[in-house]
Design a protein around this motif. Structure first.
Motif, mmCIF file in Angstrom:
data_model
loop_
_atom_site.group_PDB
_atom_site.id
_atom_site.type_symbol
_atom_site.label_atom_id
_atom_site.label_comp_id
_atom_site.label_asym_id
_atom_site.label_seq_id
_atom_site.Cartn_x
_atom_site.Cartn_y
_atom_site.Cartn_z
ATOM 1 N N TRP A 36 0.837 -1.213 0.000
ATOM 2 C CA TRP A 36 0.000 0.000 0.000
ATOM 3 C C TRP A 36 0.869 1.259 0.000
ATOM 4 N N SER A 37 1.989 1.228 0.684
ATOM 5 C CA SER A 37 2.901 2.379 0.647
ATOM 6 C C SER A 37 3.420 2.618 -0.763
ATOM 7 N N GLN A 38 3.722 1.526 -1.461
ATOM 8 C CA GLN A 38 4.204 1.670 -2.837
ATOM 9 C C GLN A 38 3.104 2.187 -3.761
ATOM 10 N N PHE A 39 1.850 1.720 -3.519
ATOM 11 C CA PHE A 39 0.735 2.272 -4.301
ATOM 12 C C PHE A 39 0.624 3.779 -4.083
ATOM 13 N N GLY A 40 0.797 4.195 -2.821
ATOM 14 C CA GLY A 40 0.733 5.620 -2.528
ATOM 15 C C GLY A 40 1.836 6.397 -3.222
ATOM 16 N N LEU A 41 3.050 5.830 -3.241
ATOM 17 C CA LEU A 41 4.146 6.491 -3.943
ATOM 18 C C LEU A 41 3.883 6.577 -5.449
ATOM 19 N N LEU A 42 3.269 5.521 -5.999
ATOM 20 C CA LEU A 42 2.929 5.562 -7.428
ATOM 21 C C LEU A 42 1.964 6.693 -7.731
ATOM 22 N N VAL A 43 0.927 6.795 -6.919
ATOM 23 C CA VAL A 43 -0.056 7.865 -7.122
ATOM 24 C C VAL A 43 0.595 9.228 -6.969
ATOM 25 N N ALA A 44 1.437 9.374 -5.943
ATOM 26 C CA ALA A 44 2.108 10.654 -5.720
ATOM 27 C C ALA A 44 3.027 11.001 -6.889
ATOM 28 N N ALA A 45 3.762 9.994 -7.404
ATOM 29 C CA ALA A 45 4.648 10.244 -8.543
ATOM 30 C C ALA A 45 3.860 10.693 -9.762
ATOM 31 N N PHE A 46 2.709 10.060 -10.013
ATOM 32 C CA PHE A 46 1.904 10.447 -11.171
ATOM 33 C C PHE A 46 1.338 11.854 -11.006
ATOM 34 N N VAL A 47 0.843 12.188 -9.796
ATOM 35 C CA VAL A 47 0.262 13.520 -9.568
ATOM 36 C C VAL A 47 1.329 14.606 -9.744
ATOM 37 N N ILE A 48 2.525 14.371 -9.182
ATOM 38 C CA ILE A 48 3.606 15.366 -9.326
ATOM 39 C C ILE A 48 3.994 15.520 -10.794
ATOM 40 N N PHE A 108 11.674 -0.850 3.105
ATOM 41 C CA PHE A 108 10.961 -2.111 3.291
ATOM 42 C C PHE A 108 11.730 -3.319 2.768
ATOM 43 N N GLY A 109 12.783 -3.093 1.983
ATOM 44 C CA GLY A 109 13.533 -4.213 1.439
ATOM 45 C C GLY A 109 12.875 -4.859 0.239
ATOM 46 N N SER A 110 11.795 -4.279 -0.270
ATOM 47 C CA SER A 110 11.103 -4.811 -1.449
ATOM 48 C C SER A 110 10.523 -3.641 -2.240
ATOM 49 N N GLY A 111 10.242 -3.905 -3.513
ATOM 50 C CA GLY A 111 9.674 -2.850 -4.361
ATOM 51 C C GLY A 111 8.987 -3.415 -5.576
ATOM 52 N N ALA A 112 8.318 -4.563 -5.423
ATOM 53 C CA ALA A 112 7.684 -5.230 -6.559
ATOM 54 C C ALA A 112 6.554 -4.386 -7.137
ATOM 55 N N VAL A 113 5.755 -3.762 -6.262
ATOM 56 C CA VAL A 113 4.604 -2.984 -6.736
ATOM 57 C C VAL A 113 5.075 -1.759 -7.502
ATOM 58 N N ILE A 114 6.013 -1.039 -6.940
ATOM 59 C CA ILE A 114 6.460 0.181 -7.601
ATOM 60 C C ILE A 114 7.265 -0.139 -8.866
ATOM 61 N N ALA A 115 7.939 -1.317 -8.875
ATOM 62 C CA ALA A 115 8.607 -1.731 -10.110
ATOM 63 C C ALA A 115 7.583 -2.007 -11.203
ATOM 64 N N PHE A 116 6.450 -2.602 -10.810
ATOM 65 C CA PHE A 116 5.365 -2.803 -11.775
ATOM 66 C C PHE A 116 4.855 -1.456 -12.293
ATOM 67 N N GLY A 117 4.762 -0.482 -11.400
ATOM 68 C CA GLY A 117 4.323 0.845 -11.822
ATOM 69 C C GLY A 117 5.282 1.475 -12.813
ATOM 70 N N LYS A 118 6.587 1.297 -12.587
ATOM 71 C CA LYS A 118 7.570 1.820 -13.533
ATOM 72 C C LYS A 118 7.356 1.225 -14.925
ATOM 73 N N ARG A 119 7.170 -0.081 -14.967
ATOM 74 C CA ARG A 119 6.950 -0.728 -16.262
ATOM 75 C C ARG A 119 5.655 -0.255 -16.898
ATOM 76 N N PHE A 120 4.657 0.004 -16.064
ATOM 77 C CA PHE A 120 3.375 0.489 -16.607
ATOM 78 C C PHE A 120 3.540 1.878 -17.224
ATOM 79 N N PHE A 121 4.325 2.749 -16.593
ATOM 80 C CA PHE A 121 4.541 4.077 -17.165
ATOM 81 C C PHE A 121 5.328 3.988 -18.480
ATOM 82 N N LEU A 122 6.234 3.002 -18.582
ATOM 83 C CA LEU A 122 6.909 2.788 -19.867
ATOM 84 C C LEU A 122 5.919 2.339 -20.936
ATOM 85 N N LEU A 123 4.951 1.502 -20.548
ATOM 86 C CA LEU A 123 3.908 1.099 -21.494
ATOM 87 C C LEU A 123 3.102 2.314 -21.968
ATOM 88 N N LEU A 124 2.786 3.231 -21.041
ATOM 89 C CA LEU A 124 2.080 4.457 -21.429
ATOM 90 C C LEU A 124 2.922 5.284 -22.388
#
Length: 444
Positions: A36-48, A108-124
């Motif tokens: 959920w923290s990574q989801f929040g960072l994804l949303v924040a990155a997109f808004v900024i 957190f020692g992990s970043g699978a969700v935010i890594a998925f977000g990075k790939r999604f932005f590349l798809l966009l």
């Protein structure tokens, strides 16, 4: 109804397995605070990124838009960069997401969700590139058919799985064996290479044709040589990318040689004749030629196989190059040399014919298109006809007496007016009919 997975085909079992695996990953993300923290960072990155794009995009468009009519190198570079402004939002979101990924992995020692977000932005970004930036129809089709599906697989993390599966499938062609992945890679690389080859050939041909100091035949030969070199290099690169050794093409080359020797004699002869014509410069674009069968026209295009002639009535005639070598062809243009024509006329037997040559030569010489060199107009006595004395005037001009040029017609008008001004009669046919009365007859 019970679903027996074991009884289904292998591909269905694999698809169900991937779906269950994806569901387990999604459920784990939904239950994890780090996710959920990574989801929040994804949303924040997109808004900024969205807020910055609203501020930066108008400024970049003003900065990169050159003044109207500017054709300098700097203006060209600015126009090129302006095309990529629509990528600003997904690329900014990708950059900010990368920063967020570093933070989450440190905390957190992990970043699978935010890594998925990075790939999604590349798809966009790829979607924006295909829809808004690429204008060439062929490249747009490649983007839709190849780039977007590949980016979708990469976003879902299935690209490596699909690649390994395609690498396991092999296709054999005689002694040559290659994988399905090599075929797909070859199709993609071949499409891009030959598109680049076509673009490079157009640019090279345009540059060569602008070199006015070179003779037309030399420009044509250089353009053809560049075309063969570009597409030959593209073919060799494609063979290297696919992984086919060039030594394995020896048999194919021998088969092509046999085919050229038996079934493709005319095509080979036309290609070789085209090279000879370009080297000798006997006929090139812009020349007006007359073929052995009587057809004539201006050469408007030369290809590796044929010459294209355009007649003055708008027809295009495709003439094989071999015909220019093996048959008689009259080239009236001959790179700008003059051509001689003649106009026939007659005068009455009542005329003092000694006056006619000087009168006609003076009149014809006043035509702006008639030349003094290599010879001025020359009026000659040709014979004594049934109705009058026959003359002909020879004159030289630069050009062809056809189409927009009407040299013979203009000269005949000049002759008519000159003879009229001097009171010389142009005869028309006369017939004398004699009636003989039979002997011994009496008048009524």
């Amino acid at each position: 109804m019970n679903f027996d997975l074991a009884a289904q085909p292998g591909i269905v079992q694999q698809a169900v397995g991937y779906a269950l695996q994806g569901w387990d990953i999604a459920r784990a993300w939904l239950e994890s605070p780090a996710a959920w923290s990574q989801f929040g960072l994804l949303v924040a990155a997109f808004v900024i990124a969205w807020l910055l794009t609203r501020k930066l995009r108008p400024w970049l468009e003003r900065l990169l838009t050159p003044p109207d009519g500017r054709i300098s190198i700097l203006a060209t570079i600015r126009r090129f960069l302006l095309i990529f402004v629509p990528l600003l939002l997904p690329l900014l979101a990708f950059a900010f997401t990368g920063i967020g990924e570093g933070l989450t992995r440190a905390i957190f020692g992990s970043g699978a969700v935010i890594a998925f977000g990075k790939r999604f932005f590349l798809l966009l970004a790829a979607r924006v590139l295909v829809r808004e930036i690429i204008k060439d129809g062929f490249l747009k089709m490649l983007g839709r058919v190849i780039l977007l599906p590949v980016m979708a697989l990469y976003t879902l993390g299935l690209l490596d799985v699909a690649t390994d599966r395609l690498n396991d499938l092999t296709v054999s062609l005689g002694n040559i064996e290659f994988t399905v992945m090599a075929v797909i890679r070859g199709l993609i690389a071949g499409s891009i290479l030959f598109w680049l080859g076509r673009w490079s050939n157009d640019q090279t041909g345009s540059y060569i044709q602008k070199q006015d100091e070179l003779p037309p035949a030399t420009r044509q030969l250089a353009a053809k040589a560049a075309e063969f070199a570009i597409f030959g290099l593209a073919f060799l690169l494609l063979m290297n990318i696919v992984g086919i050794p060039l030594t394995s093409l020896a048999v194919l080359g021998g088969a092509i040689g046999v085919g050229l020797g038996f079934g493709l004699q005319k095509i080979a002869a036309n290609y070789i004749s085209g090279i000879i014509l370009l080297l000798e410069g006997q006929a090139t674009v812009g020349d007006y030629v007359e073929l052995d069968n009587g057809e004539s026209g201006t050469i408007v295009k030369t290809t590796a196989r044929a010459m294209i002639l355009e007649t003055y009535d708008g027809r295009w005639i495709v003439v094989p190059n071999e015909d220019f070598i093996t048959t008689r062809v009259i080239n009236y243009s001959d790179q700008g040399s003059a051509n001689r024509y003649e106009a026939d006329f007659s005068v009455s037997y009542k005329t003092d014919i000694n006056m006619v040559p000087a009168i006609v030569e003076e009149a014809v010489a006043r035509h702006p298109g008639v030349l003094d060199k290599p010879y001025p107009p020359d009026c000659e006595l040709r014979g004594f006809g049934d109705s009058g004395v026959d003359f002909a005037v020879e004159f030289w001009v630069n050009g062809i007496d056809d189409g927009p040029n009407k040299y013979t017609s203009d000269v005949l008008f000049l002759i008519w007016n000159a003879l009229k001004d001097h009171g010389i009669e142009i005869p028309y046919p006369h017939r004398v009919v004699e009636l003989h009365q039979a002997s011994g007859s009496t008048a009524p």
